[in-house]
Design an enzyme around this catalytic site. Sequence first.
Site, short mmCIF file in Angstrom:
data_model
loop_
_atom_site.label_atom_id
_atom_site.label_comp_id
_atom_site.label_asym_id
_atom_site.label_seq_id
_atom_site.Cartn_x
_atom_site.Cartn_y
_atom_site.Cartn_z
N CYS B 111 73.60 48.50 15.49
CA CYS B 111 74.45 47.32 15.63
C CYS B 111 73.65 46.17 15.06
O CYS B 111 72.74 45.67 15.72
CB CYS B 111 74.81 47.05 17.09
SG CYS B 111 75.73 45.52 17.30
N CYS B 114 74.04 42.76 17.17
CA CYS B 114 73.53 42.58 18.53
C CYS B 114 73.06 43.90 19.09
O CYS B 114 71.95 44.33 18.78
CB CYS B 114 74.57 41.91 19.45
SG CYS B 114 76.18 42.68 19.41
N SER B 115 73.91 44.58 19.85
CA SER B 115 73.42 45.72 20.63
C SER B 115 74.52 46.69 20.99
O SER B 115 74.38 47.43 21.95
CB SER B 115 72.78 45.19 21.91
OG SER B 115 73.75 44.41 22.59
N CYS B 116 75.64 46.67 20.26
CA CYS B 116 76.77 47.51 20.63
C CYS B 116 76.34 48.98 20.63
O CYS B 116 75.69 49.45 19.71
CB CYS B 116 77.94 47.29 19.67
SG CYS B 116 78.58 45.61 19.81
#
Lengths: 104, 211
Positions: B111, B114-116
């Site tokens: 991602c 971000c951090s998906c």
Amino acid sequence: MNGVHDMGGMHGFGPVVAEAHEPVFHAEWERRAFALTLAAGFLGEWNIDMSRFAREQMPPAAYLASSYYEHWLWGLEHLLVERGLLTRGEIEARVAALAAREAR
Amino acid sequence: MSGGHEHDHDDRHTAPLSDTQLRVKALESLLTEKGLVDARALDELIDLYETKVGPRNGARVVARAWADPAYKKRLLENASAAIAEFGFTGRQGEDMVVLENTPRVRNMVVCTLCSCYPWPVLGLPPVWYKSAPYRSRAVLDPRGVLKEFGVDVGDDVEVRVWDSTAEVRYLVLPERPPGTEGMNEDELAELVTRDAMIGVGRTRAPERREP
């Protein structure tokens, strides 16, 4: 929106360092920040896109210098104030009160 | 402060609290006082993601796909529904896509923004997944990143990098390791690593059994 969070393809961040036997959280405050963000999200005042956008508005120098759950905390404060659930003044007053108690 | 009597005395610590720690405490105390969040719900959320939801879930999905061709077909056609057969549903996994590795194609998930990450099957992401080095380089130099994870990909293998979105979450279906014929789902699940399901690591080799 273009911004420092949009990291795909950037140079200069160095090698990927994986931690062996990594715990889910690295500090108690990370647990609380994580759970507070989820629980506040259940209030229905914002959706996941708004949460992400909030974190992306963190000033770029601060974003790069802070950890993942610090991004979450910043975004949560921002949304709570923006949606009128808390005021900036009451957050700062509570932080100051807790700091004063700490100093005793 | 509700519950304050429990907390006033167990906050003993050697180092002073950092600004970040103070801010988290400030938000929690304000939000619980106003009745906007329930402290018990916070504890339950932490327990759920710290001890109950994690990559063992994904490993069971992968193991069944290895063992049961009909399940694998369902998984590749409609991952969210096939994963829900295990009861693995919920936030950050509503729209799942499973990516099948083959001898010619290797998939890797990132991602960049971000951090998906697919929480219901992998739990919360490790720090490296959320870090600037991985987010920046997974799309720029995936083979180099794989090498840092100890995975050498031949020039004859295509590497596909999938950038997650707020909605769509990916799970890599690694190749079933050789030498696992006759193993049942539970045994197979033991061979599935988190990193293999992100697409940056290997599955475990089966232990050699005495004939």
